[in-house]
Scaffold this active site. Structure first.
Site, PDB file in Angstrom:
ATOM      1  N   GLY A  55     -42.637   5.972   7.041  1.00 42.02           N
ATOM      2  CA  GLY A  55     -43.361   6.472   8.319  1.00 42.02           C
ATOM      3  C   GLY A  55     -43.957   7.827   8.285  1.00 42.02           C
ATOM      4  CD  GLN A  60     -44.189  13.304  10.173  1.00 40.03           C
ATOM      5  OE1 GLN A  60     -44.355  11.894  10.303  1.00 40.03           O
ATOM      6  NE2 GLN A  60     -43.373  13.651   9.357  1.00 40.03           N
ATOM      7  CB  CYS A 103     -38.319  13.569   8.901  1.00 35.85           C
ATOM      8  SG  CYS A 103     -39.974  13.962   9.868  1.00 35.85           S
ATOM      9  CG  LEU A 104     -42.527  11.807   4.657  1.00 33.37           C
ATOM     10  CD1 LEU A 104     -43.856  11.146   4.642  1.00 33.37           C
ATOM     11  CD2 LEU A 104     -42.005  11.904   3.264  1.00 33.37           C
ATOM     12  CG  HIS A 145     -38.238   9.017  12.851  1.00 36.52           C
ATOM     13  ND1 HIS A 145     -37.030   9.882  12.005  1.00 36.52           N
ATOM     14  CD2 HIS A 145     -39.386   9.780  12.163  1.00 36.52           C
ATOM     15  CE1 HIS A 145     -37.684  10.814  11.248  1.00 36.52           C
ATOM     16  NE2 HIS A 145     -38.791  10.799  11.593  1.00 36.52           N
ATOM     17  CD  GLU A 146     -42.340   7.937  11.567  1.00 31.93           C
ATOM     18  OE1 GLU A 146     -43.120   9.030  11.870  1.00 31.93           O
ATOM     19  OE2 GLU A 146     -41.825   7.824  10.608  1.00 31.93           O
ATOM     20  CG  HIS A 149     -42.619  12.602  14.202  1.00 34.01           C
ATOM     21  ND1 HIS A 149     -42.455  13.819  13.676  1.00 34.01           N
ATOM     22  CD2 HIS A 149     -42.341  11.829  13.380  1.00 34.01           C
ATOM     23  CE1 HIS A 149     -41.548  14.019  12.803  1.00 34.01           C
ATOM     24  NE2 HIS A 149     -41.377  12.763  12.465  1.00 34.01           N
TER      25      HIS A 149
HETATM   26 NI    NI Z   1     -40.447  11.974  10.821  1.00 33.18          NI
END
Ligand code: NI
Length: 181
Positions: A55, A60, A103-104, A145-146, A149
């Site tokens: 995701g 991000q 998470c990236l 989760h996304e 963000h």
């Molecule tokens: Ni994330």
């Protein structure tokens, strides 16, 4: 006339890592999914696959717009990309699920997070069509989760202050080491 020659191939975008104030910003809704947003979605998908991740949310990659991409298909399974603009949670279950999240933007950091197990969401798809769907399992966790963000919330914000600080301190140290390398 279409300027076909002007079309650029998809691009891999740089991913912002924590701690960074840009990850704490609230994102703005998109007016519609036009060519520019489609391009963003395509680039984000490419970036997510290259990372690799399941995701990615627009903030991000430094874009404070309510756009995200996910694909929770397992290795060896058919890819199943979802591209969402202005996602909203219309309903979330009382039943909860615990997943180990990463998470990236928080490279190599993982922790168990508790979230509603199922949800009903509405969003605009890649063609600017309104869609509603039920999500559960890893997909439900990933989309929640996304969406976090888009509110400037990271998965570590769901943890105790102690656990969050341990992870954020590790990431700060990593950044300092990278800066001096
Ligand atoms: Ni994330």
């Amino acid at each position: 006339m279409h300027k076909r020659g002007m079309l650029k191939p998809m691009a891999i975008l740089p991913i912002i890592t924590a701690p960074d104030p840009r990850l704490k910003l609230k994102s703005e809704p998109v007016e519609k999914v036009d060519d520019a947003i489609r391009r963003l979605m395509d680039d984000m998908l490419e970036t997510m696959y290259a990372a690799p991740g399941v995701g990615l949310a627009a903030p991000q990659v430094g874009v404070t717009k309510r756009v995200l991409v996910v694909d929770v298909a397992k290795e060896g399974e058919q890819p199943n990309p979802l591209m969402l603009a202005n996602p909203e949670i219309l309903w979330a279950s009382d039943e909860e699920a615990v997943y180990e999240e990463g998470c990236l933007s928080l490279p190599d950091q993982f922790a168990e997070v508790t979230r509603p197990a199922k949800a009903h969401i509405r969003y605009l798809d890649h063609e600017n069509e309104i869609r509603e769907t039920e999500i559960e399992g890893l997909l439900a966790t990933c989309i929640q989760h996304e969406i976090d963000h888009l509110e400037g919330i990271l998965f570590v914000d769901h943890l105790s202050g102690l656990k969050r600080n341990i992870i954020l301190r590790k990431l700060s140290k990593l950044k300092r080491m990278q800066a001096t390398a």
